[in-house]
Design a protein around this motif. Sequence first.
Motif, short mmCIF file in Angstrom:
data_model
loop_
_atom_site.label_atom_id
_atom_site.label_comp_id
_atom_site.label_asym_id
_atom_site.label_seq_id
_atom_site.Cartn_x
_atom_site.Cartn_y
_atom_site.Cartn_z
N ASP A 24 60.97 -1.30 34.21
CA ASP A 24 59.53 -1.29 34.35
C ASP A 24 59.04 -0.19 35.27
O ASP A 24 57.90 0.22 35.23
N THR A 25 59.93 0.32 36.12
CA THR A 25 59.48 1.32 37.09
C THR A 25 59.94 2.73 36.72
O THR A 25 59.77 3.65 37.46
N ASP B 243 59.97 6.28 35.20
CA ASP B 243 59.08 7.32 34.70
C ASP B 243 59.87 8.39 33.96
O ASP B 243 59.41 8.96 33.00
N GLU C 2 70.50 7.96 32.66
CA GLU C 2 70.43 7.23 33.93
C GLU C 2 68.97 6.95 34.25
O GLU C 2 68.14 7.85 34.28
N SER C 3 68.66 5.69 34.49
CA SER C 3 67.31 5.33 34.89
C SER C 3 67.32 5.23 36.41
O SER C 3 68.28 5.58 37.06
N ASP C 4 66.19 4.77 36.97
CA ASP C 4 66.17 4.57 38.41
C ASP C 4 67.09 3.42 38.79
O ASP C 4 67.35 3.19 39.95
N LYS C 5 67.57 2.69 37.80
CA LYS C 5 68.40 1.54 38.13
C LYS C 5 69.88 1.75 37.80
O LYS C 5 70.74 1.45 38.61
N ALA C 6 70.15 2.22 36.60
CA ALA C 6 71.56 2.28 36.20
C ALA C 6 71.75 3.25 35.05
O ALA C 6 70.80 3.79 34.51
N MET D 299 72.74 3.82 31.24
CA MET D 299 72.71 3.03 30.01
C MET D 299 73.02 3.93 28.81
O MET D 299 72.82 5.14 28.86
N LYS E 146 24.83 -17.25 50.01
CA LYS E 146 25.20 -16.93 51.39
C LYS E 146 24.16 -17.44 52.36
O LYS E 146 22.95 -17.28 52.13
N ALA F 113 29.80 -11.58 67.51
CA ALA F 113 29.85 -10.50 68.50
C ALA F 113 28.46 -10.17 69.01
O ALA F 113 28.27 -9.90 70.20
#
Lengths: 325, 403
Positions: free
Chosen positions: B12-13, B15, B40-44, B46, B125, B133
Amino acid sequence: MLYREALNKAIDEAMEIDKSVVILGEDVGRYGGSYRVSEGLFAKYGKERVIDTPIAELSIVGNAIGMAIAGLRPVAEIMTVNFSLLALDQIINHASKFRYMSGGKLAIPLTVRMPGGVSRQLAAQHSESYETIYASIPGLIVFAASNPNYAYHALKKAIFLNDPVIFLEHELLYNEEGEVDFNEDLDPFKAKVVKEGEDITVISYLKMVKDSLKAIEKIEKSLNITCELIDLNSLRPLDMQTIANSIKKTKRAVIVEEDHKSGGYGAEVCARICEELFYELDAPVLRIAGEDVPIPYNRKLELASIPTPDKITAKIISWAKENGV
Amino acid sequence: MEYKIVMPVLSDTMDKGKLIKWHVKENDRVKKGDVIAEVESDKAIMEVQTFKDGVVKKLLAKEGDEIEVKKPIAIIETDTKEAENKKEQEEKPKERVQKNNLKETKEEISIFEDILPANKPKIAKTKAAASPAAKKEALKINLDIESLQKEGKIPTPAHLKDIKETELKKYFTPKALKLIKEYQIDINSFKLNKKYKEEDIKNFIKENNIPKISPLSSNQKAVIQNLKNSLQKPIFHIYETIEIGFDIKFKFTAYFLKILAKVMQNHPKTRAVLKQNSLQIYPSSNISVALAKDNELYMAVIKKAEDKSLNQIEEWLKEIKTKKLSKEDMEGSTFGVSNLGMFKIEAFDAIINKDDSAIAAIGEIKENRFKTIFTFDHRILNGKDAALFVKELKEAFLEGRYV
């Protein structure tokens, strides 16, 4: 250094310093972690200290508690906070209470890491934020890392704390680049003033810190004022001192969180401000949070359900104008 | 048919993906399900498969390249018509199933419609009298918020700012407050035991020698930066008295610009700027003219001055005095002109504007003569270049060339 690399370095260094540090979780070993946080550690420390577990969150934390009682310092990874619901009994009923129930004879030096928050189109069951649950449990420490520097220092210190730490990460931060000051002696329990300002205090944590910072730039230009931004870092205990110092100066507070508004962590911060700083306030506390809906899968609806820099900007500007800024 | 294999979205992350290894070469025959590459993705890391049979027509990336997700990495030429027919047949039943699913979902939603809560009315309101204050401050200085609000002196709800301003109004007249703000004086410098008037503040300013703070405009900042840059330039001057051999009917600056522009055409280096270790010589005579407007200095640029008539140049000089100058109006020059002669200044030297090669500083005209001091950027023009240029300019003025 990337956020995930900072986390990796923290674990690596802790494992090097202390042989009792072990990590366990789904795919943390051979695969290197589903967000690559434990990359390379299996090769370096072997299967005895980097343990691949079955997909069974309750047993991951249960086993880790057992290791902790027996003298190890386990770092358990839960793939996302959404799955940590399955481990709640072990975390809440066991990890958080053993020190108390044993009259201080048992310590649980356990760290449970878990990423959460709204990523990109992971849909309702994979997009929740449960810090509000963990931050309400006595006996737990809850850290929320919004940047690589805090991620590195706080995780390393969490591993060596003698009480259970829930270490919250955010899925969209893993590839976030940031500087890490390795010489800093960071106190993980202290909130950080990210940016100083005079007129409005913006309080946030995790990914919303980044989004708030973007918003503040526009708000300052539009209203010709300055905003102070506080990154809470530690959600339990909450560093009220840093918040108080800021609000005494600015007299106005905004809380930005990604979680649903009802019962979100911001409600706790807001309540504490009203209890402890009521006479300092010159405007009602503004809470900017996610909508009270399950997070939608559709990207447009997903973004509509959570705060974005543009929404934060618009909400703070209109609130400021209503309240005499 | 061409079938494009794209960089898959593996997380999901993700790019971008890094192409680690090709498992096929161009012209290789591949079957549905074959692994063609590792990414290679940001994770692994594949494997990427082909979903169609065919021949690898082109590999669009090298090993080690980073490719955005959903961008093609390879083109497969699919084999035969048969294969495609088969594929179509496979896809059709799927569509039907999806349609059925949709129907069911719709019906289910209608069951739940009744129990969805109606839109809740918004809570009105409360109009609070004042913020905590503000109340605290009012109590401290003994101020009655309610009566002030009734008199319309402060708004409802009142904020800290309103109370503080009300308090200050007790001790300072509005004019005095304005001065305090203008000079950024700390209010604690005054003992709050009497009412201060404008005079009192003026005296305080004089006694304590407090400067008035006037923030720099963005133009002023740009001018300062430009001057700083000019200081770095190695320059030299030529001092000349120029004689005018014709009658003056237009503004003198117009004559100067016209003759200068024409002479510049014969001296390429006066049309040059130094950029990226080379001289960039422009065809036109674009001249920056110093212009005082609203207490600020602008360098407005007249473009292609060599083609303009005296009349047109004079019109331009009038126009830039009144119009709001854009960025384009102040860009593209190679030579500058500053005329202080109109203020009866005999002679002065000027600082080169931006990337210009030189600037001419014009003094007052006396008996058909005026002094001009030229400043040249020595990196662009040598002494000889400059001397020949000034010599021709002088001659042109004497002979009334180009006018």
